[in-house]
Design an enzyme around this catalytic site. Structure first.
Site, mmCIF file in Angstrom:
data_model
loop_
_atom_site.group_PDB
_atom_site.id
_atom_site.type_symbol
_atom_site.label_atom_id
_atom_site.label_comp_id
_atom_site.label_asym_id
_atom_site.label_seq_id
_atom_site.Cartn_x
_atom_site.Cartn_y
_atom_site.Cartn_z
ATOM 1 N N LYS A 124 8.286 -7.116 7.993
ATOM 2 C CA LYS A 124 6.920 -7.332 8.489
ATOM 3 C C LYS A 124 6.991 -8.377 9.586
ATOM 4 C CE LYS A 124 2.743 -5.867 7.527
ATOM 5 N NZ LYS A 124 2.339 -4.632 6.817
ATOM 6 N N ASP A 164 -0.642 -2.983 11.865
ATOM 7 C CA ASP A 164 -1.232 -3.557 10.651
ATOM 8 C C ASP A 164 -2.542 -4.199 11.124
ATOM 9 O OD1 ASP A 164 -0.499 -4.195 7.664
ATOM 10 O OD2 ASP A 164 -1.271 -6.076 8.418
HETATM 11 P P1 NDP Z 1 -7.579 -3.316 10.851
HETATM 12 O O1 NDP Z 1 -7.303 -4.476 11.724
HETATM 13 O O2 NDP Z 1 -7.759 -1.975 11.449
HETATM 14 O O3 NDP Z 1 -8.839 -3.605 9.923
HETATM 15 C C1 NDP Z 1 -8.875 -4.708 9.092
HETATM 16 C C2 NDP Z 1 -10.239 -4.766 8.451
HETATM 17 O O4 NDP Z 1 -10.263 -5.813 7.479
HETATM 18 C C3 NDP Z 1 -11.329 -5.103 9.452
HETATM 19 O O5 NDP Z 1 -12.528 -4.564 9.012
HETATM 20 C C4 NDP Z 1 -11.326 -6.622 9.394
HETATM 21 O O6 NDP Z 1 -12.549 -7.184 9.829
HETATM 22 C C5 NDP Z 1 -11.125 -6.860 7.918
HETATM 23 N N1 NDP Z 1 -10.447 -8.139 7.699
HETATM 24 C C6 NDP Z 1 -9.287 -8.547 8.237
HETATM 25 N N2 NDP Z 1 -8.985 -9.776 7.833
HETATM 26 C C7 NDP Z 1 -9.996 -10.153 7.041
HETATM 27 C C8 NDP Z 1 -10.254 -11.326 6.312
HETATM 28 N N3 NDP Z 1 -9.414 -12.375 6.342
HETATM 29 N N4 NDP Z 1 -11.387 -11.367 5.562
HETATM 30 C C9 NDP Z 1 -12.233 -10.309 5.521
HETATM 31 N N5 NDP Z 1 -12.039 -9.179 6.210
HETATM 32 C C10 NDP Z 1 -10.926 -9.098 6.942
HETATM 33 O O7 NDP Z 1 -6.371 -3.293 9.793
HETATM 34 P P2 NDP Z 1 -5.922 -2.122 8.805
HETATM 35 O O8 NDP Z 1 -7.085 -1.285 8.420
HETATM 36 O O9 NDP Z 1 -4.734 -1.490 9.404
HETATM 37 O O10 NDP Z 1 -5.414 -2.974 7.549
HETATM 38 C C11 NDP Z 1 -6.230 -3.252 6.412
HETATM 39 C C12 NDP Z 1 -5.345 -3.537 5.224
HETATM 40 O O11 NDP Z 1 -4.533 -2.389 4.939
HETATM 41 C C13 NDP Z 1 -4.356 -4.691 5.394
HETATM 42 O O12 NDP Z 1 -4.172 -5.321 4.147
HETATM 43 C C14 NDP Z 1 -3.065 -3.984 5.790
HETATM 44 O O13 NDP Z 1 -1.936 -4.765 5.497
HETATM 45 C C15 NDP Z 1 -3.155 -2.759 4.903
HETATM 46 N N6 NDP Z 1 -2.356 -1.606 5.302
HETATM 47 C C16 NDP Z 1 -2.432 -1.080 6.548
HETATM 48 C C17 NDP Z 1 -1.683 0.035 6.862
HETATM 49 C C18 NDP Z 1 -1.778 0.699 8.183
HETATM 50 O O14 NDP Z 1 -1.131 1.740 8.363
HETATM 51 N N7 NDP Z 1 -2.561 0.211 9.141
HETATM 52 C C19 NDP Z 1 -0.762 0.642 5.904
HETATM 53 C C20 NDP Z 1 -0.818 0.061 4.583
HETATM 54 C C21 NDP Z 1 -1.584 -1.034 4.324
HETATM 55 P P3 NDP Z 1 -12.753 -7.612 11.381
HETATM 56 O O15 NDP Z 1 -13.119 -6.354 12.081
HETATM 57 O O16 NDP Z 1 -13.843 -8.610 11.306
HETATM 58 O O17 NDP Z 1 -11.450 -8.182 11.842
HETATM 59 O O1 2IT Z 2 1.524 -2.242 5.218
HETATM 60 C C1 2IT Z 2 1.977 -1.182 5.704
HETATM 61 O O2 2IT Z 2 2.568 -0.337 5.020
HETATM 62 C C2 2IT Z 2 1.765 -0.942 7.136
HETATM 63 N N1 2IT Z 2 1.109 -1.735 7.795
HETATM 64 C C3 2IT Z 2 2.396 0.253 7.795
HETATM 65 C C4 2IT Z 2 3.823 -0.011 8.136
HETATM 66 C C5 2IT Z 2 4.499 1.039 8.954
HETATM 67 O O3 2IT Z 2 5.663 0.778 9.311
HETATM 68 O O4 2IT Z 2 3.938 2.084 9.237
#
Ligand code: NDP
Ligand code: 2IT
Length: 447
Positions: A124, A164
């Site tokens: 990461k 992420d």
């Molecule tokens: P995005 O940046 O697209 O969205 C994040 C969302 O969470 C936004 O709505 C953001 O609000 C909110 N957020 C972020 N930080 C905080 C915080 N500290 N408190 C409250 N709300 C918060 O990210 P993703 O959707 O990609 O990621 C969301 C989660 O999923 C994370 O935990 C990530 O690690 C996990 N994840 C992501 C994957 C991926 O493929 N993208 C894969 C597997 C897991 P705002 O718009 O205000 O920033």
């Molecule tokens: O938390 C996760 O699994 C991700 N943000 C996706 C990682 C990836 O390499 O696609």
């Protein structure tokens, strides 16, 4: 194994890393029995080598903002473990990023990637740079400065970053562009790329869709239908939006979203049209979730600075924002309102106390490393397509994603079923993931 002595030692060595220690404690507690069954593991101190990352790269990122001022951020890549494949994991840009958070994420990623059935190790990276309010050009300059430091450490068979929090297609595009310029090679070193330059169909949707596929597998173990169920979602980013899209298409009712400012709740469920409006608000206009409630006060209530969990009755919760966003009180409120399933889109969104509540109540509870593995799985499929220099259809990728999520579910059932038939997805996921990585590490000697 003396679990508490092991954890005490880690606490002493890494005292300022609460998220990292939290993630390690959850895994170590659930694999202690199986670890003790094979004395060969402790003879080579396998657990410590599995918990402490292989390598941490840290650097300063200096970039120029639109006013001509030089700004400095920290950049990191935690290469946790490459026993079963090249390091693989996302990049997070958020003001809260620090080494503890990236170490926890890289540790979790190693176990998650092991479950996917594909050959990927765990890593990461990220920065405390906040994309919020920055112009496209500022984002681009930051991404270029970040990769200018990182490019020597990554490669298609070495370490493959992706998105992420705060890193989506725009940021991956800029990072890929600079990586290509530095290496003078067009390779599949980043995943989540644009569709025109090596990206995979279904990668943007994969984490959210995959979580719904995992949920369907869980519900099937109890003969429960998804259609008509109320689902509370947190977040409104990549994971939350595609989770909602799939849920609505399958007839479920999505009753909440949130962002870092607050939550919106619609007790009878957002319509498809309303969802599209929210989708555009967050993706096209990069707006705030409150704006939807301001435009439709009769349809949605806004809770400033609050998470959705205590404000809505739901059958299912899918936390999809960030770590530790659902605590013990939230869990008790969800259970009191009748929630019977929790499937985590985010990484470690439930606190240890919340997890204890869910397991005590014997509801369906899937930890992120199993439920949200669809994203990195399709990243693995993107790597496979890049190596073949081929592009698969959306149907093909989606059907492989479904198969992978079903396989992860089976691994949880195989390793996590209690004597009374309750499926402990935490123990199942941790055990299955651990055994695969441990076998590979044992076979490769002390490296
Ligand atoms: P995005 O940046 O697209 O969205 C994040 C969302 O969470 C936004 O709505 C953001 O609000 C909110 N957020 C972020 N930080 C905080 C915080 N500290 N408190 C409250 N709300 C918060 O990210 P993703 O959707 O990609 O990621 C969301 C989660 O999923 C994370 O935990 C990530 O690690 C996990 N994840 C992501 C994957 C991926 O493929 N993208 C894969 C597997 C897991 P705002 O718009 O205000 O920033
Ligand atoms: O938390 C996760 O699994 C991700 N943000 C996706 C990682 C990836 O390499 O696609």
């Amino acid at each position: 194994m003396n679990v508490s002595a092991f954890l005490d030692d880690l606490r002493m060595r890494f005292p300022n890393e609460p998220e990292y220690l939290q993630a390690v404690e959850e895994v170590v507690s659930s694999i202690a029995d199986i670890y003790d069954r094979y004395p060969a593991f402790s003879n080579v101190n396998l657990l410590e080598r599995l918990c402490i990352p292989d390598r941490i790269i840290a650097f300063r990122v200096s970039w120029v903002n639109d006013k001509g001022r030089v700004c400095n951020n920290m950049g990191y890549r935690v290469q946790h473990n490459n026993a079963i494949g090249p390091y693989k994991g996302g990049i997070r840009f958020h003001s809260s990023v620090n080494l503890s958070i990236l170490k926890f994420l890289a540790f979790e990623q190693t176990f998650k990637n092991s479950l996917t059935t594909l050959a990927m190790g765990g890593a990461k990276g990220g920065s405390d740079f906040s994309p919020r309010g920055k112009s496209d050009m500022e984002i681009m300059r930051f991404c270029q400065a970040f990769v200018n430091e990182l490019w020597r450490q990554i490669g298609p068979d070495t370490d493959v970053p992706a998105g992420d929090i705060g890193v989506g297609a725009r940021e991956v595009g800029y990072m890929f562009g600079w990586y290509k310029k530095m290496t003078r090679e067009f390779t599949g070193t980043f995943t989540g790329k644009g569709l025109d330059f090596g990206g995979s169909l279904i990668r943007p949707e994969a984490t959210g869709y995959g979580n719904v596929y995992f949920l369907l597998n869980m519900l099937a173990t109890r003969g429960i239908e998804l259609a008509g169920k109320k689902v509370a979602i947190s977040g409104s980013g990549n994971v939350a939006l595609y989770t909602a899209e799939k849920l609505i298409s399958l007839g479920a009712k999505v009753v909440s979203f949130s962002d870092s400012d607050g939550s919106i709740v619609c007790p009878d469920g957002f319509t498809e049209e309303e969802f599209r409006e929210i989708f555009d608000l967050k993706t096209l206009y990069r707006g705030r979730i409150r704006e939807f409630a301001e435009a439709h006060p009769e349809r949605a209530t806004y809770y400033n600075r609050e998470r959705p969990w205590r404000h809505v009755a739901c059958d299912i919760a899918m936390p999809s924002a960030t770590q530790n966003e659902l605590d013990g009180d939230d869990a008790r409120a969800l259970l009191a309102a009748g929630c019977f399933a929790v499937s985590e889109g985010a990484n470690m969104p439930s606190t240890p106390e919340a997890i204890r509540e869910f397991r005590k109540a014997r509801i369906l509870y899937a930890p992120g490393k199993a439920a949200n593995a669809g994203g990195v799985s399709v990243s693995g499929l993107e790597m496979a397509q890049n190596s073949q220099k081929l592009k698969w259809t959306a149907e093909e990728v989606d059907s492989r994603l479904k198969e992978i999520m079903a396989d992860i579910h089976s691994q949880c059932v195989q390793h996590g079923t209690d004597e009374d038939g309750y499926i402990d997805y935490v123990r199942g996921a941790n055990t299955a993931a651990f055994l695969k990585v441990a076998r590979a590490m044992m076979a490769q000697g002390v490296v």
